[in-house]
Structures are given as C-alpha cells and as structure tokens.
Design an enzyme around this catalytic site. Structure first.
Site, PDB file in Angstrom:
ATOM      1  N   LYS A  30     -29.855 -22.151  34.647  1.00  0.00           N
ATOM      2  CA  LYS A  30     -30.086 -23.435  33.970  1.00  0.00           C
ATOM      3  C   LYS A  30     -30.900 -23.244  32.687  1.00  0.00           C
ATOM      4  CE  LYS A  30     -27.706 -26.059  36.720  1.00  0.00           C
ATOM      5  NZ  LYS A  30     -26.462 -26.698  36.266  1.00  0.00           N
ATOM      6  N   TYR A  66     -30.364 -19.461  40.232  1.00  0.00           N
ATOM      7  CA  TYR A  66     -30.089 -20.829  39.769  1.00  0.00           C
ATOM      8  C   TYR A  66     -30.968 -21.177  38.563  1.00  0.00           C
ATOM      9  CZ  TYR A  66     -29.407 -25.917  39.973  1.00  0.00           C
ATOM     10  OH  TYR A  66     -29.117 -27.228  39.677  1.00  0.00           O
TER      11      TYR A  66
HETATM   12  N1  LIG Z   1     -28.472 -32.318  43.179  1.00  0.00           N
HETATM   13  C1  LIG Z   1     -29.556 -32.128  42.450  1.00  0.00           C
HETATM   14  O1  LIG Z   1     -30.684 -32.410  42.870  1.00  0.00           O
HETATM   15  C2  LIG Z   1     -29.444 -31.569  41.076  1.00  0.00           C
HETATM   16  C3  LIG Z   1     -30.610 -31.471  40.314  1.00  0.00           C
HETATM   17  C4  LIG Z   1     -30.529 -30.954  39.029  1.00  0.00           C
HETATM   18  C5  LIG Z   1     -29.317 -30.570  38.527  1.00  0.00           C
HETATM   19  N2  LIG Z   1     -28.200 -30.666  39.295  1.00  0.00           N
HETATM   20  C6  LIG Z   1     -26.931 -30.261  38.698  1.00  0.00           C
HETATM   21  O2  LIG Z   1     -26.017 -31.334  38.829  1.00  0.00           O
HETATM   22  C7  LIG Z   1     -24.674 -30.814  38.805  1.00  0.00           C
HETATM   23  C8  LIG Z   1     -23.892 -31.372  39.970  1.00  0.00           C
HETATM   24  O3  LIG Z   1     -24.494 -30.892  41.161  1.00  0.00           O
HETATM   25  P1  LIG Z   1     -24.414 -31.682  42.542  1.00  0.00           P
HETATM   26  O4  LIG Z   1     -25.804 -31.779  43.017  1.00  0.00           O
HETATM   27  O5  LIG Z   1     -23.589 -32.892  42.410  1.00  0.00           O
HETATM   28  O6  LIG Z   1     -23.704 -30.574  43.448  1.00  0.00           O
HETATM   29  P2  LIG Z   1     -22.402 -30.599  44.365  1.00  0.00           P
HETATM   30  O7  LIG Z   1     -22.307 -31.869  45.129  1.00  0.00           O
HETATM   31  O8  LIG Z   1     -22.459 -29.304  45.091  1.00  0.00           O
HETATM   32  O9  LIG Z   1     -21.216 -30.580  43.311  1.00  0.00           O
HETATM   33  C9  LIG Z   1     -20.943 -29.439  42.546  1.00  0.00           C
HETATM   34  C10 LIG Z   1     -19.572 -29.604  41.958  1.00  0.00           C
HETATM   35  O10 LIG Z   1     -19.288 -28.437  41.162  1.00  0.00           O
HETATM   36  C11 LIG Z   1     -18.010 -27.966  41.552  1.00  0.00           C
HETATM   37  N3  LIG Z   1     -17.821 -26.555  41.252  1.00  0.00           N
HETATM   38  C12 LIG Z   1     -18.529 -25.485  41.679  1.00  0.00           C
HETATM   39  N4  LIG Z   1     -17.998 -24.354  41.178  1.00  0.00           N
HETATM   40  C13 LIG Z   1     -16.933 -24.726  40.429  1.00  0.00           C
HETATM   41  C14 LIG Z   1     -15.975 -24.037  39.666  1.00  0.00           C
HETATM   42  N5  LIG Z   1     -15.962 -22.689  39.578  1.00  0.00           N
HETATM   43  N6  LIG Z   1     -15.038 -24.740  38.991  1.00  0.00           N
HETATM   44  C15 LIG Z   1     -15.010 -26.093  39.071  1.00  0.00           C
HETATM   45  N7  LIG Z   1     -15.866 -26.800  39.818  1.00  0.00           N
HETATM   46  C16 LIG Z   1     -16.814 -26.127  40.472  1.00  0.00           C
HETATM   47  C17 LIG Z   1     -17.941 -28.262  43.044  1.00  0.00           C
HETATM   48  O11 LIG Z   1     -16.603 -28.160  43.498  1.00  0.00           O
HETATM   49  P3  LIG Z   1     -16.252 -27.850  45.045  1.00  0.00           P
HETATM   50  O12 LIG Z   1     -16.327 -29.168  45.777  1.00  0.00           O
HETATM   51  O13 LIG Z   1     -14.865 -27.305  44.962  1.00  0.00           O
HETATM   52  O14 LIG Z   1     -17.270 -26.859  45.535  1.00  0.00           O
HETATM   53  C18 LIG Z   1     -18.480 -29.675  43.031  1.00  0.00           C
HETATM   54  O15 LIG Z   1     -17.493 -30.568  42.603  1.00  0.00           O
HETATM   55  C19 LIG Z   1     -24.835 -29.296  38.817  1.00  0.00           C
HETATM   56  O16 LIG Z   1     -24.757 -28.808  37.491  1.00  0.00           O
HETATM   57  C20 LIG Z   1     -26.237 -29.086  39.345  1.00  0.00           C
HETATM   58  O17 LIG Z   1     -26.777 -27.856  38.970  1.00  0.00           O
HETATM   59  C21 LIG Z   1     -28.226 -31.143  40.546  1.00  0.00           C
END
Ligand SMILES: NC(=O)c1ccc[n+]([C@@H]2O[C@H](COP(=O)([O-])OP(=O)(O)OC[C@H]3O[C@@H](n4cnc5c(N)ncnc54)[C@H](OP(=O)(O)O)[C@@H]3O)[C@@H](O)[C@H]2O)c1
Length: 247
Positions: free
Chosen positions: A174, A170
């Site tokens: 990033k 991961y």
């Molecule tokens: N949560 C945190 O603390 C955090 C911190 C820093 C950065 N981020 C970043 O924020 C972003 C959103 O993350 P989140 O925390 O909201 O995670 P999440 O709830 O797991 O959402 C991830 C989303 O990405 C989609 N996805 C995964 N693989 C895909 C693909 N091949 N094609 C299209 N969609 C796909 C998932 O779809 P499905 O529902 O179909 O799986 C889901 O809609 C990510 O880039 C993550 O790295 C998150």
C-alpha cells in the site's frame, strides 16, 4: 456531463461492490471488474436488479492479456472511461491465523512478491491499459484504494496502535501504491485526469475476516466521493473521510 463510465476492479464483493453500487445509484454506468465470471455476473445482476446500469467485465489484474482485452472491450463499447477505481487487492494475512502475519524478519519473500504482484503491479497494468480511455474523458478520475497501513508517517510513529499491525507484505504494497499515485499524478498534471489514493478505513470484509468496525458501504462512500471530485479537487493526494492523510 453525459453518463459517467466507471470501472471498479475487484467489484464482486466488499468495498469494491459497494463502490460500484454507490456510483451506479448516482447514475454512472458501472463496469464490475472481477476475476471470477460467476461472481462478477452475479454482482452485476444484483446491481441491475436495483436499477443500476451494471456490466460484468472479466478482469484479473495479474493477467496482462486479460487486462488488455478488458481495455479493448471498454474502448469498443463506450469509447472512453471516466472513472477507474483500482480496488482489487489481496492480503497475505488470515485474520483467523496469527501465524500468517509474522514479524518482518520471518516473512517469506514469496508473500511479499504475491502482495506486490496484485496490489501494485496489477494497478500499473490496469492503469496503463485504461489511460488512453481515461484521457478521452473530459474529467478522468483514478482512485487507488490504499489503506492507513500504507502511511509511512503512521507506521513510523513512536508507538504503533493495535489498529495498525506491522504487516510487511500488505503494508509495503500500500505504501508502494501511494508512490504510484504520486508518480501518475505528476505525469498527468495539467490534464483533466486526477489520480488520488484513498484510505477507506477499517471495514468489515473478507479481507480481514469481517473484523473491521466500519461497513464496506462507509469505506466505499469515501472512494466514490473522490471518484466524483470536481475539476478544482486535488490530485496526487492521500485522502480519508477526514481529509488528507499523512504519507
Ligand atoms: N477492508 C478494510 O478494512 C480495508 C481497509 C483499507 C483498505 N482496504 C482496501 O480496500 C480494497 C477492497 O478490499 P475489501 O476489504 O473489500 O476486500 P475483499 O472483500 O477481500 O475484496 C477484494 C476484491 O479484490 C478482488 N481481487 C483480488 N485479487 C484480484 C485479482 N488478481 N484480480 C481481480 N480481482 C482481484 C477479490 O476478488 P475475489 O472475490 O475473486 O477474491 C475481491 O473482489 C482493497 O484494495 C483493500 O486493500 C480495505
């Protein structure tokens, strides 16, 4: 400006959904990118129920043909794109299973490949497909949803706080995403298209088993603000709620 057209990948839940909600409530037409038709349609329906102009767009960022189809549909429907939020990502870590985040020396290469395929190669595919549409916008904005875990400065600090785990697949994805931000911003310098990375902070979502201390809406607010940057805003930057993050 006329109504902004905003595409958010992975917008069926989590931070992506909340980003679509904020941009939509602000008046944008939001294109809810999702790889599951069922989940994408449901998310768009929720937003429509709140008065947002939301449309589901089938979009698996690892499906090159599907990405081209999405760009063709957006072009035919709207003729341009104003905002692209590259939000979709995976982690290879299961928050409930410590064995899923081994030290780098014991990481299976296929986990690194999987993380890079979605979190980096997927962003290149989507960005390149959407760029002709973004170039038609008077103020195109690309937001790459990065993480504090992509910061080499933070990860190479003498002591690593528990909040920054040493997750090779991961974290490396990033950091590579940040490299994409710099590269695209350089190519697009002198055009109206701005490209920035955003670290939304540690938000409670499925990605981390809902262990984050921030809400997805808080993370989304940072992303939305960068998606709506004025013409005099930065490009090629790595931004958080508090300003610039060290690369
Ligand atoms: N949560 C945190 O603390 C955090 C911190 C820093 C950065 N981020 C970043 O924020 C972003 C959103 O993350 P989140 O925390 O909201 O995670 P999440 O709830 O797991 O959402 C991830 C989303 O990405 C989609 N996805 C995964 N693989 C895909 C693909 N091949 N094609 C299209 N969609 C796909 C998932 O779809 P499905 O529902 O179909 O799986 C889901 O809609 C990510 O880039 C993550 O790295 C998150």
């Amino acid at each position: 400006m006329t109504t902004r057209i905003a595409l958010i990948t992975g917008a069926n839940k989590g931070i992506g959904f909340e980003t679509a909600r904020i941009l939509g409530r602000g008046g944008a037409t939001v294109l809810v990118g999702a790889r599951s038709a069922d989940l994408g349609e449901k998310a768009a329906a929720v937003l429509c129920g709140e008065g947002v102009d939301a449309r589901f767009v089938p979009l698996d960022v690892t499906d090159a043909r599907g990405v081209q189809d999405a760009a063709a549909w957006i072009g035919a429907e709207f003729g341009r794109l104003d905002i692209l939020v590259n939000n979709a990502a995976i982690t290879t870590t299961d928050a409930a299973d410590p064995a899923s985040s081994p030290p780098p020396s014991r990481v299976a290469p296929e986990l690194v490949r999987a993380a890079l395929e979605t979190n980096v190669v997927g962003v290149v595919a989507v960005t390149n497909a959407m760029l002709p549409l973004l170039r038609r916008s008077p103020a195109g904005r690309i937001v790459n949803v990065s993480s504090n875990l992509g910061s080499l400065t933070a990860l190479s600090a003498p002591s690593l706080p528990a909040s920054l785990p040493n997750l090779l697949p991961y974290n490396a994805s990033k950091t590579a995403l940040n490299a994409l931000t710099v590269a695209y911003a350089r190519e697009l310098a002198g055009t109206p298209v701005k490209v920035n990375s955003v670290a939304p902070g540690f938000c409670a979502t499925d990605l981390n088993g809902h262990t984050g201390h921030r809400t997805p809406a808080q993370g989304a607010a940072v992303i939305a603000s960068v998606a709506l940057l004025d013409d005099d805003g930065p490009t090629g930057a790595y931004l958080t709620e508090d300003g610039r993050n060290p690369w």
